[in-house]
Write an enzyme that holds these catalytic residues in place. Sequence first.
Site, PDB file in Angstrom:
ATOM      1  N   GLY A 158       0.804  -1.210   0.000  1.00  0.00           N
ATOM      2  CA  GLY A 158       0.000   0.000   0.000  1.00  0.00           C
ATOM      3  C   GLY A 158       0.837   1.259   0.000  1.00  0.00           C
ATOM      4  O   GLY A 158       0.428   2.278   0.580  1.00  0.00           O
ATOM      5  N   SER A 245       4.842  -5.438  -2.585  1.00  0.00           N
ATOM      6  CA  SER A 245       4.882  -4.008  -2.916  1.00  0.00           C
ATOM      7  C   SER A 245       5.619  -3.266  -1.808  1.00  0.00           C
ATOM      8  O   SER A 245       6.784  -3.561  -1.540  1.00  0.00           O
ATOM      9  CB  SER A 245       3.466  -3.492  -3.148  1.00  0.00           C
ATOM     10  OG  SER A 245       3.477  -2.225  -3.758  1.00  0.00           O
TER      11      SER A 245
END
Length: 553
Positions: A158, A245
């Site tokens: 995120g 991520s």
Amino acid sequence: MPAVRTALRPVVGFVLAVAILTTTPATSTSAHPVQPGKNPTRVHTTLGPIVGRDEGRSSGTYSWLGIPYAEPPVGALRWRPPKPHRQWVATRHTQQYGSACTQPGRFFSPSPNGPFYDLAVRDGLQQPVGAEDCLTLNVFRPSTTKRNLPVVFFIHGGSNVVGYSADPMYDGRELARRAQAVVVTANYRTGIFGWLSTEGSGNDDPLSASGNFGTLDLVNALRFVDQNARTFGGDSDNITVMGQSAGAVNVWSLLVSPLARAMVDKAIPLSGGLSTRSVAVARAYADRVVRAAESELPSSGRTGIDLLRSLPADDLVRLLVRHQLDATPAVIADGTVIPADPYAVLGSGVGRDVPVLAGNTLEEGKLFGSAIGAHKPSDYDRFTTQYLFDPDNPGDLTPSDLLTDDYLPVDKPQGWNDAARALTDAVFTGINRDSLNALARSGNRSLYHYRFDWNQEPAPFDQVYGAVHAIDLPFVFGTFGRTVFSYAFSEQNQPGRLRLSDLMISSIRNFVHEGSPQHRGLGRTWEQWPTSLVLDADDRHVHLGSTTDRPGE
């Protein structure tokens, strides 16, 4: 690796004790392992007794949700290192996820209604969601009495700005059962609450001044897992830190941090590499935030970090959104929590004995079309369309409904495929290459990488998104229910994707147990980096291939 950890633990333990990062007070009783009995989910952690959930025979797992591993970082504890959670005596029921950490709502944020994924997520876009009282973690394990299971510590993504451990994509039950592992998912402070340079504001002890509060949260959560692995039937000498991520960025950060590296036995960083921001950049960002707050509240009587600390969390988020300052610089190479030259540390050999299984998706960049004006609908409308889309009854939706004309047709020169490829190379594959190559130069001989090519979504999503950033996560966790990627999973493509998921989970199982993703079901050799195993499937069958990284091509 256990010998290395044994040698490093006294040093790390001393540092953490001085920093008040250990989660176990000196008077703590030892942890007790899961025992057969009437309620096998009733266990005693180093903080106190808890009782979780028996998920039943269909799941074959036990779970403990919302375990607090640190005191709520509120009030005077905002922008301070995590404080050990006080011990409790009465049994704590850990059967519901804890709140997500405060963040500006985005696609991968929770619902305004709580740590849930539902259509209301769209109503929280660009609005404050979550809560500051959020430092909890979740544990999943097979419902057996097996001991010394490998531990997987997963860090959500995120952009280090949003995300939450209760995202249904990260439901650890299926991975725990099929990988025969203890799976842990953790919340950590995100955005400005997790990374903010506060040097010169009275927070001048090295850890407070570092600005790396989200990183310190993860260190503290990992310390809790290390100390309590046996409680849940895990092996504290076999902890794999996995993230995707920004979560992968944090995996690499823990690998080089002197506060955490001794607790990392294996690593699975997906779609992310070692990436930091300089102290100067972090300070400049903090100054911009302070100026924005002072410009809006000139008569508050407060200035600097004191003014920011006085604001309610939601008001601070709104301020950041108004001034377009919600993209916080993270992780900060401060020289204490994160080395000033982390790549030099990585290349020096600190991770030489840590097996690494990294991964990328082929079309990572297709998630970020809004950054270059490629996505036609607003995020609100795009979320709605994807959420309500029925993959078994696609209707007449076309690429032109979702992409601007400048990028159509997708395969034209400078079209959507070319633009997304440029984003993929610039943001993801380069940093992944640099990180793995640094480890290879240090002498690490256990480096593996996959490229995920699956793009069997119903039209038009096969062209709009394809093998997009993060779409490998449902395959890794075996979570094909309602998630942000539900639009992709149809009855038609189910046989092939389930077979591909089986192979991927089997590889993860072998990796966390043995240090190699190789297993018989692959039917081929998984060569080490710089060769990547290409993972793909059509509607019915898996297709595996290989490609070798050649920089500049």
